[in-house]
Design a protein around this motif. Sequence first.
Motif, PDB file in Angstrom:
ATOM      1  N   ASN A  87       0.968  -1.227   0.070  1.00 38.07           N
ATOM      2  CA  ASN A  87      -0.022   0.066   0.054  1.00 38.07           C
ATOM      3  C   ASN A  87       0.982   1.258  -0.024  1.00 38.07           C
ATOM      4  O   ASN A  87       1.915   1.244   0.817  1.00 38.07           O
ATOM      5  CB  ASN A  87      -0.965  -0.015   1.283  1.00 38.07           C
ATOM      6  CG  ASN A  87      -2.199  -0.831   1.148  1.00 38.07           C
ATOM      7  OD1 ASN A  87      -2.529  -1.286   0.051  1.00 38.07           O
ATOM      8  ND2 ASN A  87      -2.785  -1.378   2.459  1.00 38.07           N
ATOM      9  N   TYR A 146      -2.720   3.880  -2.941  1.00 38.05           N
ATOM     10  CA  TYR A 146      -3.220   2.731  -3.836  1.00 38.05           C
ATOM     11  C   TYR A 146      -2.679   1.136  -3.304  1.00 38.05           C
ATOM     12  O   TYR A 146      -1.479   1.297  -2.596  1.00 38.05           O
ATOM     13  CB  TYR A 146      -2.549   2.987  -5.383  1.00 38.05           C
ATOM     14  CG  TYR A 146      -2.839   4.338  -5.882  1.00 38.05           C
ATOM     15  CD1 TYR A 146      -3.824   4.313  -6.870  1.00 38.05           C
ATOM     16  CD2 TYR A 146      -2.089   5.495  -5.737  1.00 38.05           C
ATOM     17  CE1 TYR A 146      -4.345   5.385  -7.304  1.00 38.05           C
ATOM     18  CE2 TYR A 146      -2.693   6.486  -6.175  1.00 38.05           C
ATOM     19  CZ  TYR A 146      -3.452   6.526  -7.109  1.00 38.05           C
ATOM     20  OH  TYR A 146      -3.984   7.713  -7.695  1.00 38.05           O
ATOM     21  N   ASN A 147      -3.160   0.354  -3.838  1.00 35.63           N
ATOM     22  CA  ASN A 147      -2.707  -1.094  -3.601  1.00 35.63           C
ATOM     23  C   ASN A 147      -1.757  -1.408  -4.728  1.00 35.63           C
ATOM     24  O   ASN A 147      -2.483  -1.654  -5.756  1.00 35.63           O
ATOM     25  CB  ASN A 147      -3.725  -1.841  -3.418  1.00 35.63           C
ATOM     26  CG  ASN A 147      -3.504  -3.343  -3.072  1.00 35.63           C
ATOM     27  OD1 ASN A 147      -2.338  -3.754  -2.877  1.00 35.63           O
ATOM     28  ND2 ASN A 147      -4.525  -3.954  -2.503  1.00 35.63           N
ATOM     29  N   CYS A 148      -0.554  -1.368  -4.531  1.00 33.09           N
ATOM     30  CA  CYS A 148       0.562  -1.348  -5.675  1.00 33.09           C
ATOM     31  C   CYS A 148       1.265  -2.781  -5.645  1.00 33.09           C
ATOM     32  O   CYS A 148       1.378  -3.373  -4.620  1.00 33.09           O
ATOM     33  CB  CYS A 148       1.516  -0.316  -5.622  1.00 33.09           C
ATOM     34  SG  CYS A 148       0.570   1.341  -5.592  1.00 33.09           S
ATOM     35  N   LYS A 196      -0.957  -0.027 -10.139  1.00 30.58           N
ATOM     36  CA  LYS A 196      -1.823   0.147  -9.294  1.00 30.58           C
ATOM     37  C   LYS A 196      -3.266  -0.498  -9.352  1.00 30.58           C
ATOM     38  O   LYS A 196      -3.755  -0.607 -10.409  1.00 30.58           O
ATOM     39  CB  LYS A 196      -2.438   1.613  -9.320  1.00 30.58           C
ATOM     40  CG  LYS A 196      -1.093   2.449  -9.028  1.00 30.58           C
ATOM     41  CD  LYS A 196      -1.519   4.018  -9.279  1.00 30.58           C
ATOM     42  CE  LYS A 196      -0.209   4.842  -9.392  1.00 30.58           C
ATOM     43  NZ  LYS A 196      -0.518   6.306  -9.863  1.00 30.58           N
ATOM     44  N   GLY A 235      -6.335   1.947  -9.674  1.00 30.25           N
ATOM     45  CA  GLY A 235      -5.663   2.344 -10.905  1.00 30.25           C
ATOM     46  C   GLY A 235      -6.664   2.366 -11.976  1.00 30.25           C
ATOM     47  O   GLY A 235      -7.722   1.850 -12.150  1.00 30.25           O
TER      48      GLY A 235
END
Length: 152
Positions: free
Chosen positions: A69, A77-79, A94, A109
């Motif tokens: 994160n 964003y959860n990346c 993302k 994303g």
Amino acid sequence: MEDCYAMVEEAGRRKSQLAVTIECVNSYLNYGDKRFYYPGYYEGLDGQQVERFTKLARAYKMHIVAGLNLTIDGSTYNCAVLLNPEGDIAGIHKKVHLPAGEEFNITPGNRFEVFETEIGNIGMLVCWDMQYPESVRELSLGGADIIACPTW
């Protein structure tokens, strides 16, 4: 986090060319909990966690896809972050498809990109992105040889 770093380090000692972590290795908060301001909790690309993965990539001359994160440009964003053997960020995905609850605090994303590396073209997904065949199709049509997917 320490277990994750230790496993990536073990992969490096075993001469792995690519290590992929789980999703959100730095997750501290429940996605549905709106009491917290996520950008205030999660660091950016210049933070200590990315730096630590950068050092591991460089030390073991391997690619790493780290599920983190991250706060980027004021949004969290959860990346999936792709690091190359020189320790440079080679790409960022993302997460596009957010499951119920995650949208309260995570920004989605909007693209699926493929990144050229010396071990092949790498596309990335994060968890729920796998639930949609269009995600994989777009990466495949974009030339992905490898699809890395941090997930819980």
